[in-house]
Motif scaffolding. Sequence first.
Motif, PDB file in Angstrom:
ATOM      1  N   LEU A   5       1.844  -1.122  -4.567  1.00  0.00           N
ATOM      2  CA  LEU A   5       1.768  -1.137  -3.103  1.00  0.00           C
ATOM      3  C   LEU A   5       0.589  -0.250  -2.688  1.00  0.00           C
ATOM      4  N   ILE A  80       0.327  -5.717  -1.224  1.00  0.00           N
ATOM      5  CA  ILE A  80       0.897  -5.599  -2.557  1.00  0.00           C
ATOM      6  C   ILE A  80      -0.002  -6.373  -3.510  1.00  0.00           C
ATOM      7  N   VAL A 111       5.408  -0.491  -7.515  1.00  0.00           N
ATOM      8  CA  VAL A 111       6.657  -1.052  -7.018  1.00  0.00           C
ATOM      9  C   VAL A 111       7.648  -1.115  -8.178  1.00  0.00           C
TER      10      VAL A 111
END
Lengths: 118, 407
Positions: A5, A80, A111
């Motif tokens: 992220l 992302i 993540v």
Amino acid sequence: MEDYLILMRLDLLTKEAQPSPEQLQIYMKQYQEWVNGILSQKKFKSGTALSTEGRVIKSNQIMTDGPFVETKESLAGFIIISADNFDDAVQIAKDCPILMGEGNSVEVRKVMGIHKQE
Amino acid sequence: MNQSDVLPHLFRTEYSKIISVLCKQYGFNQIEIAEDITSETFLVASQVWGLNGIPENPIAWLYAVAKNKAKNLIHRDSIFQKKILPTYQRDQKAFEVELDLSDENIMDSQLRMIFALSHPTIPLESQIGLSLRILCGFGIEEIARAFLSNRETISKRLFRAKEKLRENNITLDFPPPNEWEERLTSVLRTIYLLFNEGYSSQSQDRILRKDLCLEAIHLSSLLLEYKETNTSEVNALLALLCFHISRFDARLDSEGEIVLYGDQDRSLWNEDFIKKGEYFLHQANQDPKFSKYHLEANIAYWHTLPDGSEKKWETIFQLYTGLLELEPSQIILLNRAYALFRAKGREAALKEMDGLDLKSNPYYFYLLGELYLGIEPKKAKDYFREAFSFAKTEADKSAIQRKLDLI
């Protein structure tokens, strides 16, 4: 490949000395090129910009106007990406045009998938 | 339109609308805050659109962000509240503000803005600077380029002009009926000068200069949208600007040097603008007035006709004579002498030149050179040399040099 992220923090309080149309065009192109670069490496997964306004809800249910404008670090948006490893993700994040603005920052977080399919 | 052109284009068209509406709503003394909100809106757009692509309805997107920013500011900033609230105390809606972004209100706000920025207490130079900034959405950098100045100077000038607006308590109210005419005169003069800045500016940036001219045309077209400001003078001014800009591309050669009227390639004249000019001139002549703009527009119209046209130069000569009555000026006399040369020949024009006192004006000597060219080439050469020594721009110098080389 792992998901990372990238959080983009923007100093919303700094008055950009009123940009000209040409400057705006350049800014926009820089963002497009950055995203396109990630896309072309097939590393872009998703992302969005966020509104500059927000509400902050505190633990006692008191709501205040946010985002954290007083910290000079408001979240402008996030994307992302999938990257080989942390270093790779950081390399990509380093090119984020937001970093050209003084006081702005980009944060990279891995993540942690809890529902891994494999 | 190319994707990457969308934002600059919207900046030009929407900047002035958003800022005008904000100022009408929050008070003209908050012009700096209105500017900040508007600039930030575009800045956010450049970032968000760069990441997410251009939204389906970009204008609505901009308005929504500007609206939210304004609302947030009211809620957030207590100083702003203290300043704003006293004015709005009777009006409970202050907190529940909904910016009125209807076409009607946008137009109304913009018109008020034009009038405010052309307030007679603000120095002319600042009027133009402010108009470029607020009405045309020019960046400080661009204004600096247009004025051949630097960022700091322009920022200071704009700052002082805004101080002046505050000191003099200038509001966005329309002027009272007895001042209406005078203020419209002032508005037209600002537009006229804005155009001049683009048309005869010495800035090398050709695109910027043409933009300036087009903005002036846009602003005068805006005035025609309202019953009160759709006057015959405004039509005449617009006609004048259209005729002038029709020759914009023919005025400079590929090296950026000035091509004089007589040497211009007529195929480069823009027919559309000439047609528009004719239309507005026709409108203006419905209510024929002996105004500066009427006379100038008619002169410009006659200039668009081919040289062989009957009575062309006689008529231009007479129109200049009329203009002299309105504002006696040596430059107009000089232009009139040229018309006389074309209408009646060298001798008559030379007699006219006798009375002129323009001894350091390059164009004065240039015309003298031109007039003597057919009679005494040696004298002509001397005058062209004199013209060269007074020429201020490189473009003028090389045009004169070319003339000298030909003798």
